[in-house]
Write an enzyme that holds these catalytic residues in place. Structure first.
Site, mmCIF file in Angstrom:
data_model
loop_
_atom_site.group_PDB
_atom_site.id
_atom_site.type_symbol
_atom_site.label_atom_id
_atom_site.label_comp_id
_atom_site.label_asym_id
_atom_site.label_seq_id
_atom_site.Cartn_x
_atom_site.Cartn_y
_atom_site.Cartn_z
ATOM 1 N N GLU A 23 3.958 -5.122 7.583
ATOM 2 C CA GLU A 23 3.075 -4.069 8.128
ATOM 3 C C GLU A 23 3.340 -3.789 9.602
ATOM 4 O O GLU A 23 3.233 -2.656 10.072
ATOM 5 C CB GLU A 23 1.603 -4.479 7.952
ATOM 6 C CG GLU A 23 1.065 -4.315 6.536
ATOM 7 C CD GLU A 23 1.288 -5.544 5.660
ATOM 8 O OE1 GLU A 23 2.134 -6.400 6.034
ATOM 9 O OE2 GLU A 23 0.647 -5.640 4.611
ATOM 10 N N ALA B 110 0.848 -1.188 0.000
ATOM 11 C CA ALA B 110 0.000 0.000 0.000
ATOM 12 C C ALA B 110 0.888 1.244 0.000
ATOM 13 O O ALA B 110 2.066 1.175 0.352
ATOM 14 C CB ALA B 110 -0.876 -0.023 1.243
ATOM 15 N N GLY C 205 0.779 -5.044 1.036
ATOM 16 C CA GLY C 205 -0.304 -5.102 0.053
ATOM 17 C C GLY C 205 0.148 -5.710 -1.266
ATOM 18 O O GLY C 205 -0.672 -6.245 -2.027
ATOM 19 N N GLU D 162 -0.291 -9.248 -0.714
ATOM 20 C CA GLU D 162 -1.741 -9.484 -0.665
ATOM 21 C C GLU D 162 -2.342 -9.487 -2.074
ATOM 22 O O GLU D 162 -3.249 -10.265 -2.380
ATOM 23 C CB GLU D 162 -2.414 -8.432 0.223
ATOM 24 C CG GLU D 162 -2.023 -8.611 1.692
ATOM 25 C CD GLU D 162 -2.549 -7.499 2.573
ATOM 26 O OE1 GLU D 162 -2.186 -6.331 2.317
ATOM 27 O OE2 GLU D 162 -3.322 -7.782 3.497
HETATM 28 N N1 3HC Z 1 4.538 3.463 -0.028
HETATM 29 C C1 3HC Z 1 4.987 4.678 -0.387
HETATM 30 N N2 3HC Z 1 6.267 4.946 -0.673
HETATM 31 C C2 3HC Z 1 7.137 3.933 -0.586
HETATM 32 C C3 3HC Z 1 6.745 2.632 -0.223
HETATM 33 C C4 3HC Z 1 5.377 2.407 0.059
HETATM 34 N N3 3HC Z 1 4.913 1.198 0.395
HETATM 35 N N4 3HC Z 1 7.830 1.844 -0.201
HETATM 36 C C5 3HC Z 1 8.865 2.617 -0.567
HETATM 37 N N5 3HC Z 1 8.446 3.879 -0.808
HETATM 38 C C6 3HC Z 1 9.244 5.006 -1.266
HETATM 39 C C7 3HC Z 1 10.258 5.471 -0.236
HETATM 40 O O1 3HC Z 1 9.676 6.386 0.678
HETATM 41 C C8 3HC Z 1 11.311 6.097 -1.111
HETATM 42 O O2 3HC Z 1 10.832 7.375 -1.461
HETATM 43 P P1 3HC Z 1 11.896 8.586 -1.670
HETATM 44 O O3 3HC Z 1 12.793 8.127 -2.761
HETATM 45 O O4 3HC Z 1 11.009 9.726 -2.012
HETATM 46 O O5 3HC Z 1 12.603 8.742 -0.357
HETATM 47 C C9 3HC Z 1 11.292 5.233 -2.367
HETATM 48 O O6 3HC Z 1 10.041 4.552 -2.352
HETATM 49 C C10 3HC Z 1 12.392 4.192 -2.408
HETATM 50 O O7 3HC Z 1 12.376 3.492 -1.175
HETATM 51 P P2 3HC Z 1 13.722 3.149 -0.383
HETATM 52 O O8 3HC Z 1 14.596 4.340 -0.343
HETATM 53 O O9 3HC Z 1 13.308 2.526 0.898
HETATM 54 O O10 3HC Z 1 14.353 2.076 -1.390
HETATM 55 P P3 3HC Z 1 15.044 0.703 -1.065
HETATM 56 O O11 3HC Z 1 15.364 0.117 -2.382
HETATM 57 O O12 3HC Z 1 16.120 0.878 -0.044
HETATM 58 O O13 3HC Z 1 13.913 -0.199 -0.355
HETATM 59 C C11 3HC Z 1 11.755 -1.245 -0.088
HETATM 60 C C12 3HC Z 1 12.770 -0.567 -1.054
HETATM 61 C C13 3HC Z 1 12.338 -2.559 0.458
HETATM 62 C C14 3HC Z 1 10.502 -1.493 -0.844
HETATM 63 C C15 3HC Z 1 11.514 -0.307 1.114
HETATM 64 O O14 3HC Z 1 11.182 0.978 0.621
HETATM 65 C C16 3HC Z 1 10.379 -0.743 2.008
HETATM 66 O O15 3HC Z 1 10.590 -1.554 2.877
HETATM 67 N N6 3HC Z 1 9.198 -0.175 1.784
HETATM 68 C C17 3HC Z 1 8.062 -0.423 2.642
HETATM 69 C C18 3HC Z 1 7.448 -1.778 2.429
HETATM 70 C C19 3HC Z 1 6.258 -1.935 3.324
HETATM 71 O O16 3HC Z 1 6.319 -1.701 4.510
HETATM 72 N N7 3HC Z 1 5.143 -2.366 2.750
HETATM 73 C C20 3HC Z 1 3.911 -2.503 3.465
HETATM 74 C C21 3HC Z 1 3.130 -1.247 3.345
HETATM 75 S S1 3HC Z 1 1.696 -1.249 4.369
HETATM 76 C C22 3HC Z 1 0.581 -2.190 3.503
HETATM 77 O O17 3HC Z 1 0.874 -2.689 2.463
HETATM 78 C C23 3HC Z 1 -0.792 -2.292 4.122
HETATM 79 C C24 3HC Z 1 -1.614 -3.283 3.455
HETATM 80 O O18 3HC Z 1 -1.585 -4.472 4.156
HETATM 81 C C25 3HC Z 1 -3.008 -2.808 3.359
#
Ligand code: 3HC
Ligand code: NAI
Length: 703
Positions: free
Chosen positions: A127, A63, A104, A107
């Protein structure tokens, strides 16, 4: 078709590519585009199966985190509804999972009936790290796919599962031979499904996830795990949602998951953890450096001093395959250092975290020398010798003579002036502070001390190097103690003073651990060494305080040889690892209070919380105002990753914002006015705090 997805029909297959760089976060526009593309494919008679893939290779990181806490989060079409709709399409869907499917994203893959990965694929439900639970079917569909135990473990740990393990667990059905062949293999898979007349969704391997699981599984799990969760909400909500998967039919389970997700999303803890997520990404953005800043190559590292810190620092580089040479003054110290490193790796082997072969590989990357000439080809030298300016300056004079031009010369000093160290060299532009935390092979914080003349490419190179060894680098300016230790000073001062006024060390520590800090001030001092703390304080009394009477207790304990855990006595007494109150310490506090004319009285927990935390926050705000810290999020990262401040409170600055800046200011003024001379001496509000409150601001920024 909308530019957020690519759409193509080829040979009875609809190929839908997610195209929202960098990570295909499933924000509202992408959700809408994906749903529209899937509906279109479903209604096209020429299409018999659908393949969803990441147009740039990476499948989806979940997400869109920027939407949480705003109406966009559930704006139509919301993710749970989109995924539910996908599960109801009457054509087989194949998810081609390149690189990552997180949250997500996984998912979405679970909403597809079939999944294929590639050798580098990693999947996970992280998450929980954002104070959330999977909210788009993950808590219900994963247990039905891989069984409740494995699913719960994935959600509680938030860990990424590599491709091979994902295949074993049944999260993916097969793996393509390589990332390049993923899409072609996914198409081949889809064609096989068409040819065999496979259903849109195969039956679930664990249709009744509770079947085969011990009747007391959840009860036992809770007894074992709950103490580790402290006051964190998210693990408890994950747990409830997974329990629902075992008790309720899918539809009701999904409704329960949604309700729990909304509770988590609205929580302060999730808000705080989302703040930490973005603060970590922000920390790498430093004025004066950008993607065009050249980087210096780091192929060989040298560490001076093979003591507690030097050894740990060296391990970080060996762990990522970079050769390190350790320099000591004498052979026995060098041998001790290298033996200690081997022993530390040995513990990892015993715990099954490292193989014997890996231990040997890492040790082979480490060598020792007593001769500075062997440092001539090092790209980065990190000094970790005794904390004495003259000794460090002498080391840097020597480095200046022997190191090749362009080598980065770093000091691990925890309190000395990096400018004064740089000044003894003919190349101050190459000198920087790299302040690792103990144990240096474990702790994630790296304070990168940007000295007056440090060159931009040196700063950029060390930030990148820090991330490549798994650290969270945070830039600090030069001042006594940099960001972390400078803030520790007023926080620890209040803890000491409160004991003089009538609190006990255990009471103070209890209030702090009650907030979920890893440990209280006195437990920390006993662990780090009352002697170590005394020696740093003694060498810097002028810089630390204009009145050091509050630390008399620490001084007296030092004089009594009560150095903490290592001598079995410090602020507490120890039996093995067990900690007990020591009435001698309380008697000592009473005596000192008398000598210092401090009136003793019962101190309540609220006062301990306010005085320790508000002084910590006040110093952080002052550091921001002075420009030592670039932003308040950086300060939060320092305290979370270096000092055990709970991430679910967001760090001290975020905590202050949630608590109310006006209340923090009012509290500081209250103690300034109610603690007599002591209050007037120490409880001076940071001018920036006063300006922020006067301007009606609720977030901490420089104004
Ligand atoms: N939403 C919005 N922005 C995101 C994102 C996300 N899920 N994941 C990464 N980004 C953005 C970062 O903020 C960053 O933005 P910036 O360049 O403006 O600073 C850009 O993408 C690149 O991210 P990283 O600098 O972290 O790049 P890496 O290559 O080091 O890592 C990654 C990539 C492993 C995907 C890491 O960004 C990460 O762990 N992201 C979060 C993953 C996550 O937690 N997903 C679950 C989200 S909650 C969800 O899905 C709820 C659902 O169940 C309903
Ligand atoms: P330590 O006493 O364990 O190790 C210092 C080592 O440096 C010793 O092995 C000593 O023989 C060696 N040494 C001394 N002078 C030398 C010289 N001129 N040339 C080569 N080697 C020399 O000390 P520790 O704890 O490792 O601290 C090192 C530095 O790291 C200090 O500046 C300290 O302030 C800093 N630091 C320490 C932390 C800690 O928790 N111990 C945390 C963060 C920084």
């Amino acid at each position: 078709m909308n530019s957020l997805v690519t759409y193509q029909v080829e040979d009875n297959l609809a190929l839908i590519g997610l195209a929202r760089p960098p990570v295909n976060a499933l924000g509202q526009p992408l959700r809408a585009a994906l749903l529209q593309a899937c509906e279109q494919a479903n209604s096209d008679p020429a299409v018999r199966a659908i393949v969803i893939f990441g147009a740039s290779g990476l499948f989806c990181a979940g997400a869109d985190i920027t939407e949480f806490g705003s109406p966009a989060s559930f704006a139509t079409p919301n993710l749970p509804d989109v995924l539910l709709r996908l599960t109801r399409l009457d054509k087989p869907l194949v998810a081609a999972i390149g690189k990552l499917a997180l949250g997500g994203g996984l998912e979405l893959a679970l909403a597809c009936g079939y999944r294929i990965g590639e050798p580098q694929t990693r999947v996970g439900l992280p998450e929980i790290n954002l104070g959330l639970l999977p909210g788009a079917g993950g808590t219900q569909r994963l247990p039905r796919l891989i069984g409740v135990q494995a699913a719960l473990e994935m959600m509680i740990s938030g860990a990424q599962v590599p491709a091979k393990r994902a295949l074993e667990l049944g999260i993916v059905d097969r793996l393509a031979g390589s990332a390049e062949h993923l899409l072609a293999s996914a198409c081949e898979y889809a064609r096989e499904l068409i040819a065999s007349g496979a259903p849109a969704r195969p039956s679930e391997p664990f249709a009744d996830p509770a079947k085969g699981v011990a009747a007391d599984f959840f009860e036992r799990y809770c007894v074992e795990q709950e103490p580790r969760w402290k006051s964190r909400l998210a693990p408890r909500l994950v747990f409830s949602a997974v329990q629902a998967a075992c008790l309720l039919p899918l539809e009701q389970g999904l409704a329960r998951e949604l309700a729990l997700f909304k509770q988590a999303e609205a929580s302060r803890q999730s808000e705080a953890l989302r703040h930490v997520f973005f603060a970590e990404r922000e920390a790498g953005k430093v004025p004066g450096i950008d993607a065009s800043t050249p980087l210096r190559p780091i192929a060989k590292v040298a560490v001076i001093g093979a003591g507690t810190m030097g050894g740990g620092i060296a391990m970080n580089f060996a762990n990522v395959g970079i050769p390190v040479i350790l320099l000591e003054r004498q052979g026995d110290a060098l041998d001790r250092g290298l033996t200690q490193i081997r022993q530390t790796y040995g513990i990892s082997v015993k715990r099954g975290k490292l193989s014997e072969a890996q231990l040997e590989q890492r040790m082979a990357l480490l060598s020792g020398t007593l001769d500075y000439a062997d440092l001539a080809d090092a790209d980065l030298v990190i000094e970790a010798v005794f904390e004495k300016l003259q000794i460090k300056q002498e080391v840097f004079r020597t480095l200046d003579r022997v190191c090749k031009p362009g080598a980065i010369l770093a000091t691990n000093t925890s309190s000395l002036d990096v400018d004064q160290i740089a000044a003894v060299t003919s190349r101050p532009q190459d000198v920087i502070g790299l302040h690792f935390f103990s144990p240096a092979n474990v702790m994630r914080l790296l304070e990168v001390v940007n000295a007056r003349e440090t060159a931009a490419d040196v700063l950029a190179t060390t930030l990148k190097m820090g991330r490549s060894i798994g650290k969270i680098p945070v830039v600090s300016g030069v001042c006594f103690g940099f960001i972390g230790n400078r803030m520790l000073e007023p926080y620890a001062r209040e803890a000491h003073r409160l004991v003089l006024e009538g609190a006990t060390p255990a009471q103070v520590d209890g209030v702090l651990t009650g907030l979920d800090l890893n440990m209280g001030v006195f437990t920390m001092l006993d662990l780090a060494g009352v002697d170590v703390n005394f020696l740093v304080r003694d060498a810097n009394r002028a810089a630390i305080a204009h009145d050091d009477s509050y630390c008399r207790l620490g001084d007296e304990l030092y004089a009594l040889g009560r150095y903490g855990q290592k001598t079995g006595r410090g602020f507490y007494q120890y039996e093995g690892r067990e900690r007990h109150n020591d009435y001698e310490v309380i008697a000592l506090a009473e005596r000192l209070a008398g000598e210092l004319h401090v009136t003793r009285r019962p101190v309540d927990d609220g006062e301990i919380h306010a005085r320790c935390l508000f002084m910590l926050i006040n110093e952080g705000i002052q550091l921001l105002d002075e420009g030592i810290a670039l932003r308040s999020g950086d300060i939060d990262l320092v305290w979370i990753n270096g000092y055990g401040f709970p991430a679910h409170l967001g760090g001290p600055m975020h905590y202050a914002e949630q608590y109310g800046l006006d209340k923090v200011l009012a509290g500081i003024r209250h103690y300034r006015d109610s603690l007599g001379d002591y209050g007037r001496m120490w409880f001076t509000p940071a001018p920036l705090l006063e300006r922020l409150v006067a301007a009606g601001k609720t977030t901490i920024e420089r104004i």
